[in-house]
Motif scaffolding. Structure first.
Motif, PDB file in Angstrom:
ATOM      1  N   ASP A   1       1.579 -20.098   5.261  1.00  0.00           N
ATOM      2  CA  ASP A   1       0.500 -19.090   5.440  1.00  0.00           C
ATOM      3  C   ASP A   1      -0.722 -19.682   5.546  1.00  0.00           C
ATOM      4  OD1 ASP A   1       2.607 -17.159   5.019  1.00  0.00           O
ATOM      5  OD2 ASP A   1       1.914 -16.692   3.108  1.00  0.00           O
ATOM      6  N   LEU A   2      -1.654 -19.115   6.248  1.00  0.00           N
ATOM      7  CA  LEU A   2      -3.081 -19.543   6.346  1.00  0.00           C
ATOM      8  C   LEU A   2      -3.875 -18.240   5.575  1.00  0.00           C
ATOM      9  CD1 LEU A   2      -5.618 -20.947   7.720  1.00  0.00           C
ATOM     10  CD2 LEU A   2      -5.170 -19.291   9.737  1.00  0.00           C
ATOM     11  N   LYS A   3      -4.795 -18.997   4.882  1.00  0.00           N
ATOM     12  CA  LYS A   3      -5.559 -17.979   3.876  1.00  0.00           C
ATOM     13  C   LYS A   3      -7.032 -18.379   3.880  1.00  0.00           C
ATOM     14  CE  LYS A   3      -5.523 -16.381  -0.970  1.00  0.00           C
ATOM     15  NZ  LYS A   3      -5.199 -16.372  -2.161  1.00  0.00           N
ATOM     16  N   ALA A   4      -7.708 -17.531   4.019  1.00  0.00           N
ATOM     17  CA  ALA A   4      -9.085 -17.539   3.765  1.00  0.00           C
ATOM     18  C   ALA A   4      -9.589 -16.581   2.488  1.00  0.00           C
ATOM     19  CB  ALA A   4      -9.891 -17.472   5.109  1.00  0.00           C
ATOM     20  N   THR A   5     -10.398 -17.014   1.580  1.00  0.00           N
ATOM     21  CA  THR A   5     -10.760 -16.335   0.310  1.00  0.00           C
ATOM     22  C   THR A   5     -12.171 -16.385   0.268  1.00  0.00           C
ATOM     23  OG1 THR A   5      -8.709 -16.198  -0.684  1.00  0.00           O
ATOM     24  CG2 THR A   5     -10.621 -15.791  -1.871  1.00  0.00           C
ATOM     25  N   ALA A   6     -12.989 -15.321   0.168  1.00  0.00           N
ATOM     26  CA  ALA A   6     -14.594 -15.434   0.178  1.00  0.00           C
ATOM     27  C   ALA A   6     -14.876 -14.406  -0.995  1.00  0.00           C
ATOM     28  CB  ALA A   6     -15.180 -15.076   1.483  1.00  0.00           C
ATOM     29  N   LYS A   7     -15.963 -14.830  -1.542  1.00  0.00           N
ATOM     30  CA  LYS A   7     -16.678 -14.017  -2.603  1.00  0.00           C
ATOM     31  C   LYS A   7     -17.941 -13.398  -2.149  1.00  0.00           C
ATOM     32  CE  LYS A   7     -18.675 -14.416  -7.304  1.00  0.00           C
ATOM     33  NZ  LYS A   7     -19.030 -15.385  -8.525  1.00  0.00           N
ATOM     34  N   ILE A   8     -17.915 -12.007  -1.832  1.00  0.00           N
ATOM     35  CA  ILE A   8     -18.990 -11.435  -1.136  1.00  0.00           C
ATOM     36  C   ILE A   8     -19.790 -10.463  -2.098  1.00  0.00           C
ATOM     37  CG2 ILE A   8     -17.751 -11.659   0.896  1.00  0.00           C
ATOM     38  CD1 ILE A   8     -16.739  -8.905   0.422  1.00  0.00           C
ATOM     39  N   ASN A   9     -21.144 -10.295  -1.699  1.00  0.00           N
ATOM     40  CA  ASN A   9     -21.997  -9.334  -2.519  1.00  0.00           C
ATOM     41  C   ASN A   9     -22.490  -8.056  -1.600  1.00  0.00           C
ATOM     42  OD1 ASN A   9     -24.178  -8.204  -3.890  1.00  0.00           O
ATOM     43  ND2 ASN A   9     -24.581 -10.106  -4.929  1.00  0.00           N
ATOM     44  N   ASP A  10     -22.180  -6.901  -1.927  1.00  0.00           N
ATOM     45  CA  ASP A  10     -22.476  -5.860  -1.211  1.00  0.00           C
ATOM     46  C   ASP A  10     -24.044  -5.411  -1.195  1.00  0.00           C
ATOM     47  OD1 ASP A  10     -22.804  -4.598  -3.654  1.00  0.00           O
ATOM     48  OD2 ASP A  10     -21.196  -3.165  -3.123  1.00  0.00           O
ATOM     49  N   HIS A  11     -24.746  -6.204  -1.926  1.00  0.00           N
ATOM     50  CA  HIS A  11     -26.248  -6.151  -1.989  1.00  0.00           C
ATOM     51  C   HIS A  11     -26.724  -4.703  -2.679  1.00  0.00           C
ATOM     52  CE1 HIS A  11     -27.186  -9.872  -0.018  1.00  0.00           C
ATOM     53  NE2 HIS A  11     -26.384  -9.361   1.170  1.00  0.00           N
TER      54      HIS A  11
ATOM     55  N   ASP B   1     -24.768  -3.387  -6.067  1.00  0.00           N
ATOM     56  CA  ASP B   1     -24.330  -3.731  -7.526  1.00  0.00           C
ATOM     57  C   ASP B   1     -23.079  -4.389  -7.641  1.00  0.00           C
ATOM     58  OD1 ASP B   1     -22.842  -1.622  -6.977  1.00  0.00           O
ATOM     59  OD2 ASP B   1     -23.799  -0.167  -8.498  1.00  0.00           O
ATOM     60  N   ASP B   2     -22.496  -4.930  -6.689  1.00  0.00           N
ATOM     61  CA  ASP B   2     -21.144  -5.151  -6.812  1.00  0.00           C
ATOM     62  C   ASP B   2     -20.705  -6.475  -6.342  1.00  0.00           C
ATOM     63  OD1 ASP B   2     -18.540  -5.123  -7.905  1.00  0.00           O
ATOM     64  OD2 ASP B   2     -17.948  -3.570  -6.602  1.00  0.00           O
ATOM     65  N   VAL B   3     -20.094  -7.344  -6.779  1.00  0.00           N
ATOM     66  CA  VAL B   3     -19.592  -8.600  -6.154  1.00  0.00           C
ATOM     67  C   VAL B   3     -18.158  -8.517  -5.913  1.00  0.00           C
ATOM     68  CG1 VAL B   3     -19.301 -11.136  -6.388  1.00  0.00           C
ATOM     69  CG2 VAL B   3     -21.680 -10.040  -6.889  1.00  0.00           C
ATOM     70  N   GLY B   4     -17.718  -8.789  -4.928  1.00  0.00           N
ATOM     71  CA  GLY B   4     -16.215  -8.676  -4.706  1.00  0.00           C
ATOM     72  C   GLY B   4     -15.512  -9.959  -3.690  1.00  0.00           C
ATOM     73  N   VAL B   5     -14.269  -9.722  -3.472  1.00  0.00           N
ATOM     74  CA  VAL B   5     -13.581 -10.727  -2.986  1.00  0.00           C
ATOM     75  C   VAL B   5     -12.799 -10.015  -1.616  1.00  0.00           C
ATOM     76  CG1 VAL B   5     -11.597 -12.408  -3.254  1.00  0.00           C
ATOM     77  CG2 VAL B   5     -12.907 -11.862  -5.089  1.00  0.00           C
ATOM     78  N   SER B   6     -13.065 -11.073  -0.889  1.00  0.00           N
ATOM     79  CA  SER B   6     -12.288 -10.902   0.604  1.00  0.00           C
ATOM     80  C   SER B   6     -11.356 -11.569   0.892  1.00  0.00           C
ATOM     81  CB  SER B   6     -13.363 -10.737   1.791  1.00  0.00           C
ATOM     82  OG  SER B   6     -12.788 -10.471   3.062  1.00  0.00           O
ATOM     83  N   ASN B   7     -10.022 -11.379   1.187  1.00  0.00           N
ATOM     84  CA  ASN B   7      -9.039 -12.324   1.296  1.00  0.00           C
ATOM     85  C   ASN B   7      -8.582 -12.140   2.823  1.00  0.00           C
ATOM     86  OD1 ASN B   7      -8.891 -13.316  -1.172  1.00  0.00           O
ATOM     87  ND2 ASN B   7      -7.838 -11.835  -1.883  1.00  0.00           N
ATOM     88  N   GLU B   8      -8.099 -12.955   3.581  1.00  0.00           N
ATOM     89  CA  GLU B   8      -7.555 -12.808   4.791  1.00  0.00           C
ATOM     90  C   GLU B   8      -6.237 -13.815   4.884  1.00  0.00           C
ATOM     91  OE1 GLU B   8     -10.151 -13.418   8.227  1.00  0.00           O
ATOM     92  OE2 GLU B   8     -11.651 -12.033   7.349  1.00  0.00           O
ATOM     93  N   TYR B   9      -5.066 -13.112   5.159  1.00  0.00           N
ATOM     94  CA  TYR B   9      -3.626 -13.789   4.940  1.00  0.00           C
ATOM     95  C   TYR B   9      -3.177 -13.860   6.635  1.00  0.00           C
ATOM     96  CZ  TYR B   9      -3.915 -12.817   0.111  1.00  0.00           C
ATOM     97  OH  TYR B   9      -4.283 -12.707  -1.004  1.00  0.00           O
ATOM     98  N   TYR B  10      -2.910 -14.909   7.161  1.00  0.00           N
ATOM     99  CA  TYR B  10      -2.223 -14.960   8.398  1.00  0.00           C
ATOM    100  C   TYR B  10      -0.710 -15.525   8.121  1.00  0.00           C
ATOM    101  CZ  TYR B  10      -6.143 -15.167  11.454  1.00  0.00           C
ATOM    102  OH  TYR B  10      -7.329 -15.125  12.023  1.00  0.00           O
ATOM    103  N   LYS B  11       0.268 -14.400   7.935  1.00  0.00           N
ATOM    104  CA  LYS B  11       1.727 -14.885   7.997  1.00  0.00           C
ATOM    105  C   LYS B  11       2.522 -14.746   9.034  1.00  0.00           C
ATOM    106  CE  LYS B  11       1.211 -13.052   3.010  1.00  0.00           C
ATOM    107  NZ  LYS B  11       1.734 -14.232   2.256  1.00  0.00           N
TER     108      LYS B  11
END
Length: 290
Positions: free
Chosen positions: A194-204, A206-216
């Motif tokens: 698997d190829l994976k990218a994980t990022a911590k993102i801010n919606d500007h 009031d919230d900070v979240g996580v974005s994951n992308e998985y290549y399987k």
């Protein structure tokens, strides 16, 4: 942030497309692999059964390193496997390691000739160009004002060829030194992790979240062959060089994108079918014979 306008970490802003594998397809691949295995074993036992019972046997284990060749080692715009969405056959594989076993059955009626059966595991990381591209991509994504952090887990190539063939040994006098040559055919099971990218993102807002992308990626089975030659010492140690051609492997599967904000998970999946890669490699193996 709607997922359709999400982070899309792995692709350039002007080129988007993605990847997974599903259990049903894996079962079909395994079933195909088992059928090929059975055919190979039937052929092997048929050959061995036709030989005299007093023929000598030899079992060995080996370890070595792997040098990818041709398009398997080339990179496309430094991206290697990341660029497979662009239908390039250049996989961007780097140096790797090999370990495996070999069984030899000497044919008593033909001096020096033997039947061999081998099973190997060939492991390759991505090459230097791809790793540099990943670093550049991390910097590029971090320039986006809504990205606070990012990490990549790059794919690895795993190939498992199982083969049968012929081996010839020539002994120099009584000094325990032999030269050998061999050729084999069979099948290969090709796996891309698997190829994976994980990022911590801010919606500007009031919230900070996580974005994951998985290549399987789906596993592949293909016809494979190898030719090799080397030297043996004292019937205990061997050193050989081998060329493997592992056939054509279609790159297909599915991408999973997910965004997690405040406990809510949005998921998007999309299947893909893209380039065909052609793994070929040279290996140098050190063997121990029992």
């Amino acid at each position: 942030m709607p997922l359709s306008q999400g982070l899309q970490i792995l692709k350039s802003d002007s080129q988007l497309n993605y990847r997974l594998w599903d259990l049903g397809k894996v079962k079909k691949i395994v079933f195909k692999m088992n059928k090929l295995k059975i055919l190979l074993m039937i052929a092997l036992f048929a050959i061995l059964g036709g030989s005299k019972s007093n023929a000598q046997t030899d079992f060995s284990i080996h370890l070595g390193f792997v040098s990818p060749q041709g398009s398997y080692s080339d990179s496309y715009a430094q991206q290697g496997i990341f660029a497979l969405l662009s239908d390039t056959e250049r996989a961007g594989a780097g140096f790797g390691v090999n370990f495996g076993t070999k069984f030899r059955y000497a044919i008593s009626s033909a001096k020096g000739l033997g039947i061999i059966a081998t099973a190997d595991v060939l492991l390759n990381d991505v090459n230097k160009d791809v790793k540099e591209w990943v670093k550049d991509r991390e910097k590029e994504v971090l320039e986006r004002d809504y990205v606070e952090d990012i990490s990549f887990t790059t794919s690895k190539y795993i190939n498992i060829p199982i083969m049968i063939g012929l081996n010839y040994e020539y002994q120099f006098g009584n000094n325990g030194i032999k030269l050998f040559g061999e050729v084999e055919g069979g099948f290969n099971l090709g796996i891309i992790t698997d190829l994976k990218a994980t990022a911590k993102i801010n919606d500007h807002i009031d919230d900070v979240g996580v974005s994951n992308e998985y290549y399987k990626y789906e596993p592949n089975t293909s016809f494979a062959f190898q030719i090799g030659a080397g030297i043996m010492f004292s019937d205990k140690y061997s050193l050989g060089i081998h060329y493997y051609n592992l056939g054509s492997q279609k790159i297909k599967g599915e991408i999973i994108e997910e965004e997690i904000f405040d406990g809510d998970i949005d998921t998007f999946k999309e299947k893909f079918s893209r380039a065909t890669i052609n793994p070929s490699m040279l290996t140098i193996k050190l063997g121990y014979h029992f």
